[in-house]
Design a protein around this motif. Structure first.
Motif, PDB file in Angstrom:
ATOM      1  N   TYR A 119       0.942  -1.271   0.106  1.00  0.00           N
ATOM      2  CA  TYR A 119      -0.087   0.084  -0.064  1.00  0.00           C
ATOM      3  C   TYR A 119       0.990   1.222   0.034  1.00  0.00           C
ATOM      4  CZ  TYR A 119      -3.529  -3.174   1.261  1.00  0.00           C
ATOM      5  OH  TYR A 119      -4.624  -4.348   1.266  1.00  0.00           O
ATOM      6  N   GLY A 120       0.281   2.457  -0.278  1.00  0.00           N
ATOM      7  CA  GLY A 120       1.118   3.610  -0.569  1.00  0.00           C
ATOM      8  C   GLY A 120       0.684   4.529   0.699  1.00  0.00           C
ATOM      9  N   GLU A 121       0.564   5.911   0.302  1.00  0.00           N
ATOM     10  CA  GLU A 121       0.218   6.908   1.341  1.00  0.00           C
ATOM     11  C   GLU A 121      -1.413   7.116   1.088  1.00  0.00           C
ATOM     12  OE1 GLU A 121      -0.093   9.449   3.910  1.00  0.00           O
ATOM     13  OE2 GLU A 121       1.862   8.929   3.533  1.00  0.00           O
ATOM     14  N   HIS A 122      -1.919   7.199   2.459  1.00  0.00           N
ATOM     15  CA  HIS A 122      -3.352   7.447   2.364  1.00  0.00           C
ATOM     16  C   HIS A 122      -3.762   8.301   3.366  1.00  0.00           C
ATOM     17  CE1 HIS A 122      -4.413   4.099  -0.235  1.00  0.00           C
ATOM     18  NE2 HIS A 122      -3.348   3.449   0.181  1.00  0.00           N
ATOM     19  N   GLY A 123      -2.917   9.106   3.937  1.00  0.00           N
ATOM     20  CA  GLY A 123      -3.232  10.288   4.896  1.00  0.00           C
ATOM     21  C   GLY A 123      -3.866   9.771   6.121  1.00  0.00           C
ATOM     22  N   GLY A 124      -3.504   8.539   6.581  1.00  0.00           N
ATOM     23  CA  GLY A 124      -4.249   7.897   7.833  1.00  0.00           C
ATOM     24  C   GLY A 124      -5.748   7.516   7.626  1.00  0.00           C
ATOM     25  N   GLU A 125      -6.154   7.296   6.524  1.00  0.00           N
ATOM     26  CA  GLU A 125      -7.473   6.746   6.246  1.00  0.00           C
ATOM     27  C   GLU A 125      -7.322   5.384   6.309  1.00  0.00           C
ATOM     28  OE1 GLU A 125     -10.276   8.631   5.908  1.00  0.00           O
ATOM     29  OE2 GLU A 125      -8.970  10.389   5.945  1.00  0.00           O
ATOM     30  N   TRP A 126      -8.448   4.518   6.647  1.00  0.00           N
ATOM     31  CA  TRP A 126      -8.714   3.289   6.599  1.00  0.00           C
ATOM     32  C   TRP A 126      -8.029   2.640   5.358  1.00  0.00           C
ATOM     33  CZ3 TRP A 126      -8.965   0.517  10.866  1.00  0.00           C
ATOM     34  CH2 TRP A 126      -9.580   1.134  12.068  1.00  0.00           C
ATOM     35  N   VAL A 127      -7.438   1.364   5.261  1.00  0.00           N
ATOM     36  CA  VAL A 127      -7.048   0.691   4.311  1.00  0.00           C
ATOM     37  C   VAL A 127      -7.479  -0.539   4.463  1.00  0.00           C
ATOM     38  CG1 VAL A 127      -4.828  -0.305   2.995  1.00  0.00           C
ATOM     39  CG2 VAL A 127      -5.154   2.272   3.669  1.00  0.00           C
ATOM     40  N   GLU A 129      -8.627  -4.916   1.987  1.00  0.00           N
ATOM     41  CA  GLU A 129      -7.913  -5.435   0.861  1.00  0.00           C
ATOM     42  C   GLU A 129      -8.491  -4.867  -0.414  1.00  0.00           C
ATOM     43  OE1 GLU A 129      -8.085  -7.997   4.346  1.00  0.00           O
ATOM     44  OE2 GLU A 129      -9.560  -6.580   3.674  1.00  0.00           O
ATOM     45  N   ASP A 130      -9.622  -4.259  -0.276  1.00  0.00           N
ATOM     46  CA  ASP A 130     -10.319  -3.457  -1.609  1.00  0.00           C
ATOM     47  C   ASP A 130      -9.668  -2.278  -2.170  1.00  0.00           C
ATOM     48  OD1 ASP A 130     -12.081  -5.562  -1.950  1.00  0.00           O
ATOM     49  OD2 ASP A 130     -13.524  -4.618  -0.396  1.00  0.00           O
ATOM     50  N   THR A 131      -8.583  -1.866  -1.201  1.00  0.00           N
ATOM     51  CA  THR A 131      -7.855  -0.377  -1.371  1.00  0.00           C
ATOM     52  C   THR A 131      -6.738  -0.923  -2.564  1.00  0.00           C
ATOM     53  OG1 THR A 131      -8.111   0.224   1.043  1.00  0.00           O
ATOM     54  CG2 THR A 131      -6.183   1.137  -0.519  1.00  0.00           C
ATOM     55  N   VAL A 132      -6.685  -0.041  -3.440  1.00  0.00           N
ATOM     56  CA  VAL A 132      -5.706  -0.035  -4.659  1.00  0.00           C
ATOM     57  C   VAL A 132      -4.364  -0.161  -4.240  1.00  0.00           C
ATOM     58  CG1 VAL A 132      -5.047   0.447  -6.799  1.00  0.00           C
ATOM     59  CG2 VAL A 132      -7.530   0.490  -6.223  1.00  0.00           C
ATOM     60  N   PRO A 133      -3.516  -1.090  -4.475  1.00  0.00           N
ATOM     61  CA  PRO A 133      -2.129  -1.162  -3.832  1.00  0.00           C
ATOM     62  C   PRO A 133      -1.370   0.112  -4.952  1.00  0.00           C
ATOM     63  CG  PRO A 133      -2.797  -3.408  -4.198  1.00  0.00           C
ATOM     64  CD  PRO A 133      -3.955  -2.555  -4.894  1.00  0.00           C
ATOM     65  N   ASP A 134      -0.403   0.658  -4.026  1.00  0.00           N
ATOM     66  CA  ASP A 134       0.361   1.870  -4.653  1.00  0.00           C
ATOM     67  C   ASP A 134       1.629   1.927  -4.050  1.00  0.00           C
ATOM     68  OD1 ASP A 134       1.277   3.932  -6.157  1.00  0.00           O
ATOM     69  OD2 ASP A 134       0.382   5.277  -5.139  1.00  0.00           O
ATOM     70  N   PRO A 135       2.720   0.832  -4.048  1.00  0.00           N
ATOM     71  CA  PRO A 135       3.640   0.694  -3.377  1.00  0.00           C
ATOM     72  C   PRO A 135       4.726   1.781  -3.723  1.00  0.00           C
ATOM     73  CG  PRO A 135       3.609  -0.982  -4.731  1.00  0.00           C
ATOM     74  CD  PRO A 135       2.430  -0.584  -5.038  1.00  0.00           C
ATOM     75  N   GLY A 251       8.755   5.804   3.817  1.00  0.00           N
ATOM     76  CA  GLY A 251       8.798   4.652   2.706  1.00  0.00           C
ATOM     77  C   GLY A 251       7.551   3.904   2.883  1.00  0.00           C
ATOM     78  N   VAL A 252       6.688   4.027   4.040  1.00  0.00           N
ATOM     79  CA  VAL A 252       5.438   3.109   4.384  1.00  0.00           C
ATOM     80  C   VAL A 252       4.096   3.579   4.161  1.00  0.00           C
ATOM     81  CG1 VAL A 252       7.062   1.791   6.000  1.00  0.00           C
ATOM     82  CG2 VAL A 252       5.553   3.673   6.698  1.00  0.00           C
ATOM     83  N   GLY A 253       4.000   4.866   4.190  1.00  0.00           N
ATOM     84  CA  GLY A 253       2.784   5.840   4.063  1.00  0.00           C
ATOM     85  C   GLY A 253       1.917   5.825   5.458  1.00  0.00           C
ATOM     86  N   ASN A 254       1.289   6.667   5.506  1.00  0.00           N
ATOM     87  CA  ASN A 254       0.241   6.629   6.689  1.00  0.00           C
ATOM     88  C   ASN A 254      -0.943   6.250   6.344  1.00  0.00           C
ATOM     89  OD1 ASN A 254      -0.586   7.524   9.198  1.00  0.00           O
ATOM     90  ND2 ASN A 254      -1.108   9.823   8.613  1.00  0.00           N
TER      91      ASN A 254
END
Length: 296
Positions: A119-127, A129-135, A251-254
């Motif tokens: 996964y990538g950066e999501h600004g602290g939002e919930w993630v 299995e349906d979240t689109v990966p963006d490593p 490098g891990v995203g929030n």
């Protein structure tokens, strides 16, 4: 072999764990306690006396994988020799192909121990299995490629994307706090996502027996915590100074990882909150006088 969806199957009676490190060995002992036959593949010398049938082979050298046993299920959990893209690709992408090619019969189920690094950066939002990966890094990109490669084989592929592991032998955070080397992004709502190593092993055992699993699960505890909340709590447990303000992990995203899919399938963490899980790693004599639980 072509792609297929997972269908209902009986639980596996024999399992090969390819890359039996900490989590894999914990899984092996759980499976042995259930009466399963467990093989474990490692690069080094085979060991014995623990009920596991240890095998020697190198996933990056196909010729070393001859003579593997026929098994009902495989757990693919290797560790690269180095932290660079070539080493990751050699183990996770090429190594997976080498292993599946070497097996005498296709396993009914193959679990891949992946990572939330996909996964990538999501600004602290919930993630989930349906979240689109963006490593954001090579490690996540290679792991995602391996997940997709697994899905193209007719081997009952399931990927478990683990959050940050902690547990016995993984207590470097305590030392960093004691030495004043840990900083936290204060007041910026940056989240930590954790899972105890025993819960990671338990989740793998659970997915091996799940009749009709999905192809992807997130492996994390029930309680994503703000990093400053977690670190301040742990500092209080060991009577260390509160860590200073600083940058978040690189490098891990929030994000806040959700284990809702695992929970809906019936899995429960023994350590649903990492504050309790970390505290249990400390002998009573090492716990400081300020163990009050933080809330947010």
């Amino acid at each position: 072999m072509s792609a297929q969806s997972n269908t209902e199957r009986p639980f596996p009676r024999s399992v090969l764990i390819a890359g039996a490190g900490d989590v894999g060995t914990r899984l092996a002992h759980r499976l042995l306690a259930k009466g399963r036959k467990v093989f474990a593949l490692r690069r080094g010398e085979a060991v014995g006396g623990d009920g596991i049938d240890w095998l020697r082979g190198d996933l990056t050298r196909p010729g070393s994988l001859s003579g593997l046993p026929a098994v009902d299920a495989v757990v693919f959990s290797p560790t690269p020799d180095a932290r660079n893209e070539a080493a990751y690709r050699a183990v996770f992408v090429d190594g997976l192909r080498h292993l599946l090619d070497a097996l005498p019969v296709p396993p009914q189920r193959t679990l891949f121990v992946s990572s939330s690094a996909v996964y990538g950066e999501h600004g602290g939002e919930w993630v989930d299995e349906d979240t689109v990966p963006d490593p954001p890094g090579f490690n996540g990109r290679v792991l995602l490629e391996a997940e997709r490669s697994l899905a193209a084989w007719q081997v009952g592929g399931v990927s478990l994307r683990l959050a940050g592991l902690y547990g016995p032998g993984r207590t470097q955070l305590f030392e960093r706090l004691r030495e004043g080397k840990a900083a936290v992004p204060r007041g910026r709502e940056v989240y930590a996502n954790r899972i105890h190593v025993d819960d990671a092993a338990a989740a793998l055992a659970f997915l091996l027996d799940l009749p009709a699993p999905e192809t992807v699960y997130v492996g994390v505890d029930d309680t994503p915590l703000l990093i400053d909340v977690l670190y301040d709590h742990l500092a209080g447990l060991i009577d260390a100074p509160r860590p200073p303000d600083g940058p978040g992990p690189a490098g891990v995203g929030n994000k806040r990882l959700s284990n809702a899919r695992l929970r809906e399938a019936g899995f429960r963490c023994a350590w649903p909150d990492s504050r309790e899980g970390y505290a249990a790693l400390l002998p009573p004599s090492h716990v400081g006088a300020r163990p009050a639980r933080d809330t947010f």
